[in-house]
Each structure stands twice: as C-alpha cells, then as structure tokens.
Enzyme design. Sequence first.
Site, PDB file in Angstrom:
ATOM      1  N   PHE A 140       0.855  -1.185   0.000  1.00 60.28           N
ATOM      2  CA  PHE A 140       0.000   0.000   0.000  1.00 60.28           C
ATOM      3  C   PHE A 140       0.887   1.230   0.000  1.00 60.28           C
ATOM      4  O   PHE A 140       1.626   1.473   0.950  1.00 60.28           O
ATOM      5  CB  PHE A 140      -0.967   0.061   1.190  1.00 60.28           C
ATOM      6  CG  PHE A 140      -1.863   1.265   1.088  1.00 60.28           C
ATOM      7  CD1 PHE A 140      -3.006   1.231   0.306  1.00 60.28           C
ATOM      8  CD2 PHE A 140      -1.523   2.463   1.693  1.00 60.28           C
ATOM      9  CE1 PHE A 140      -3.813   2.367   0.154  1.00 60.28           C
ATOM     10  CE2 PHE A 140      -2.316   3.600   1.547  1.00 60.28           C
ATOM     11  CZ  PHE A 140      -3.466   3.540   0.782  1.00 60.28           C
ATOM     12  N   ASP A 225       9.196   3.021   2.131  1.00 62.89           N
ATOM     13  CA  ASP A 225       7.993   3.796   2.435  1.00 62.89           C
ATOM     14  C   ASP A 225       7.739   3.657   3.933  1.00 62.89           C
ATOM     15  O   ASP A 225       7.213   2.648   4.394  1.00 62.89           O
ATOM     16  CB  ASP A 225       6.797   3.276   1.610  1.00 62.89           C
ATOM     17  CG  ASP A 225       5.517   4.057   1.919  1.00 62.89           C
ATOM     18  OD1 ASP A 225       5.487   4.809   2.916  1.00 62.89           O
ATOM     19  OD2 ASP A 225       4.537   3.907   1.158  1.00 62.89           O
ATOM     20  N   LYS A 254       2.101  11.223   7.243  1.00 58.07           N
ATOM     21  CA  LYS A 254       1.251  10.954   8.412  1.00 58.07           C
ATOM     22  C   LYS A 254       1.618  11.802   9.643  1.00 58.07           C
ATOM     23  O   LYS A 254       1.381  12.990   9.623  1.00 58.07           O
ATOM     24  CB  LYS A 254       1.236   9.447   8.690  1.00 58.07           C
ATOM     25  CG  LYS A 254       0.633   8.691   7.493  1.00 58.07           C
ATOM     26  CD  LYS A 254      -0.322   7.589   7.845  1.00 58.07           C
ATOM     27  CE  LYS A 254      -1.230   7.263   6.676  1.00 58.07           C
ATOM     28  NZ  LYS A 254      -0.838   6.081   5.921  1.00 58.07           N
TER      29      LYS A 254
HETATM   30  C1  PLP Z   1      -1.079   6.075   4.374  1.00 57.13           C
HETATM   31  C2  PLP Z   1       0.031   5.520   3.550  1.00 57.13           C
HETATM   32  C3  PLP Z   1       0.346   6.064   2.282  1.00 57.13           C
HETATM   33  C4  PLP Z   1      -0.481   7.141   1.632  1.00 57.13           C
HETATM   34  O1  PLP Z   1      -0.536   8.313   2.355  1.00 57.13           O
HETATM   35  P1  PLP Z   1      -1.712   9.385   2.024  1.00 57.13           P
HETATM   36  O2  PLP Z   1      -1.368  10.540   2.898  1.00 57.13           O
HETATM   37  O3  PLP Z   1      -3.012   8.728   2.385  1.00 57.13           O
HETATM   38  O4  PLP Z   1      -1.611   9.703   0.575  1.00 57.13           O
HETATM   39  C5  PLP Z   1       1.415   5.527   1.606  1.00 57.13           C
HETATM   40  N1  PLP Z   1       2.142   4.521   2.113  1.00 57.13           N
HETATM   41  C6  PLP Z   1       1.879   3.984   3.326  1.00 57.13           C
HETATM   42  C7  PLP Z   1       2.730   2.874   3.847  1.00 57.13           C
HETATM   43  C8  PLP Z   1       0.800   4.447   4.070  1.00 57.13           C
HETATM   44  O5  PLP Z   1       0.500   3.885   5.237  1.00 57.13           O
END
Ligand code: PLP
Length: 401
Positions: A140, A225, A254
């Site tokens: 994700f 990520d 985040k």
């Molecule tokens: C939440 C998340 C994203 C995307 O972030 P947004 O601010 O919702 O665009 C990407 N990678 C990971 C691992 C995430 O948890």
Amino acid sequence: MDTRDFIMIEDMYGAHNYHPLDVVLSRGKGVWVWDVDGKKYLDCLSGYSAVNQGHCHPRIVRRLQQQAKKLTLTSRAFRNDQWPLLAKELCELLGYEMVLPMNSGAEAVETALKLARKWAYQKKGIPDGEAEIITCANNFHGRTITIISFSTEPLYRREFGPFTPGFKVIPYGQAEALAEAITPKTAAFLVEPIQAEAGIIIPPSGYLRKAWEICKEKNILFIADEIQTGLGRVGKILACEYEGIKPDVVVIGKSLGGGLIPISATLSSREIMGVFRPGEHGSTFGGNPLACAVAREALKVIQEEKLPERAASLGEFFLNKLRTIKSRYIKEVRGKGLLIGIELKPEAGGARRFCEALKEAGLLCKETHEHVIRFAPPLVVKEKELRWAYQQVKKVFKQFN
Ligand SMILES: *Cc1c(COP(=O)(O)O)cnc(C)c1O
C-alpha cells in the site's frame, strides 16, 4: 443533531468511498475522542498513525495558532523562514542530506518514483523511458493512478485503468525474488518495512537487510515507504533501523503533521536528490510555512516525549497482554511497537463485527482487509489505558466465543 442525523447527511452528500464505523466524532484530547452524543472512546487507529502525538497536542496546537497568525502560504516561488529549518531538522533527525516536501503520503511516494526514474537515466544510463521499478505484492503506497498501477488489490484498481507502465511486482519477504527480478533496466526497489495496510505483515528478520544488500550490489535505489512505520510508531524513528540499514530514499508523512495538517517528505542523499532541477517537480502547498512550523513542533514532541521508546516498551506490553486472550477465532497476534494486529480465522466472520463490538465497549479500531483488527493507539498512551483496552478486547472476544 445526533449521530443518526450526521450519518444521514454524510451518506446523502458525501461520496461513498469509505465504509466508516457509525461513530461521529467531535472532540479529541490525547488518546481519547468523544462523539456528538458525548460518548468517550480510546482511539486505537490514530488516523492510520497520523496522530502518533495524540489528538490536539497542546504544544503543536499552540504552534499552529502562532504560525497561522503570522504567515501560512508563500508557494515555493518565494522562500519562507520555516521550510529551511524543517529541512535541516528533518535531515539531521533521520540522517539524510536533502529533502523534498509534499503534502500527502501518495505525493511523497510519487516524488520518490520520479526521483528514482530521473536518477536511473542520469546516473545509471538506462535509456530514457525504459526504467523499471520493483514493488511488492500486497503493497500500500497510496491512491494515485501511478501508485495503484502496481497495487495487487483488485478493489483499488478495478475500472481505474489504463495504468502507468514500468513496474514489476514480486512477493514480499523473499529476498531471492528481488535478486531474480532485477534487470539492467531496474532503477529501484520500493518496499514497506512492515506492510501495515495489508494486515500488519512483518517480513522475516533479515529480509530488509538482504534486500538492501542486493540493491547496493546491483546499484539499485532502495526506497523505504516509512509513511506509516516511521516517526516512532514501531519503536524506532525509522523501522529500517531494526536491521541497521539506511535506505537510499525514505518517504515519510502521516504524523509528520502531528495530526493537525497534511505534510509529507522524501529524503535522500545530495547525490541522488540533486538530479531534480528547478521546475521539474513541485507542489503549491509543499513546504508551506504553516505545515513546516507544525511539523517542526511535531518532530520535537516525538523526540522530547520519547515516543519511539514508549512505542517499543508499551507495544511489547500490549502485545503480550493480547496474546493471553484465548479465543477459537484468533489465528495470530503480531506486531512491532504500537502497530499490532489480531488476525482472525475465516470462521470468525470477518473483523468488522469485532470492531463494531469494540466500539460499543469504548475502543475505536478499524479492520484492515477482512480478517485483521489493528491496534495502533497514539504513542502517548499510558500503560493503565492499555490495561483497560486489553480488558475490553478480552470481553469482546468472550462475548463472541
Ligand atoms: C497512508 C500511507 C500512504 C499514503 O498516504 P496518504 O497521505 O493517504 O496519501 C502511503 N504509504 C503507506 C505505507 C501508508 O501507510
């Protein structure tokens, strides 16, 4: 107006791109949130880890108010007095040389992908337009068309094509699969240190280090990520520290905004980030002084309140507590720091009904995919609050058994 009124209006006028629990929140403080009917809940999702510092952290709120009265947006056409300081503090905290600011996590991932491609053409000599980026199954990384182009979740992709080419998907947790997938056109490997959205999938120990070594050997960028795992959630400032590796590129978001404002960032070395030239990439709101001031305070709170250390010790405490729950429906309880999942067996009938029962008991949890209940409270949570949460979880499992 009560809970039902708000739900009715939202469902009438708001697009139905989420399936929220039927709770309408109007106030938050630390780990607690209150609904419009005055009922209090322990937040066990923390806005998907965007609220690691707790709701409405007084220091961060004060900083937001001060900055909001002073200067909020300049665009990068001009300079402001907050972005340089955030850039420096972020680089020093995470051990990188340069950083590019964006707003959402998905934008910061897109930044990393654009960076990897440009680096591959300039520094590796891959013919323009032919770079490949390797990603993992069940990833994700966000919701843009390019990012869903390498998602393996049908729900995220269905009827959203055509997709962006140039991505290859391999199984998660198997370093050999990475070694086999690499070709002379490979620019980068993009990976989550723990796959949170996939259901708190923790790869075998040594996997990230092995993958990183393969990338080093083949001159491929290792992109982590850390949008959800980073900034303390799993017990370290970056999850990659557990394996003693330093990604070439790291993506955060985040809780960088302290739960108050969206802000994300992509960090790397001077050599790699240096491939971007003026005008090639950007964002109107990226690096705005309001978000930067908030992020600077959010980072201070993480460090001064020792949130990574808290996540490590309280996470271990809570994980061990949850593991004592006996239920014929529990398949596995796993986690790192305060990113914990209870995976249910198929016969449990899905995690949703458990989340609904937990809500009645005063805990706000969200199912990830179908069978995992995620527990990720703000990192300011106290041991006694986790004890109480454990009692509620135990009660709910007893109720269903
Ligand atoms: C939440 C998340 C994203 C995307 O972030 P947004 O601010 O919702 O665009 C990407 N990678 C990971 C691992 C995430 O948890």
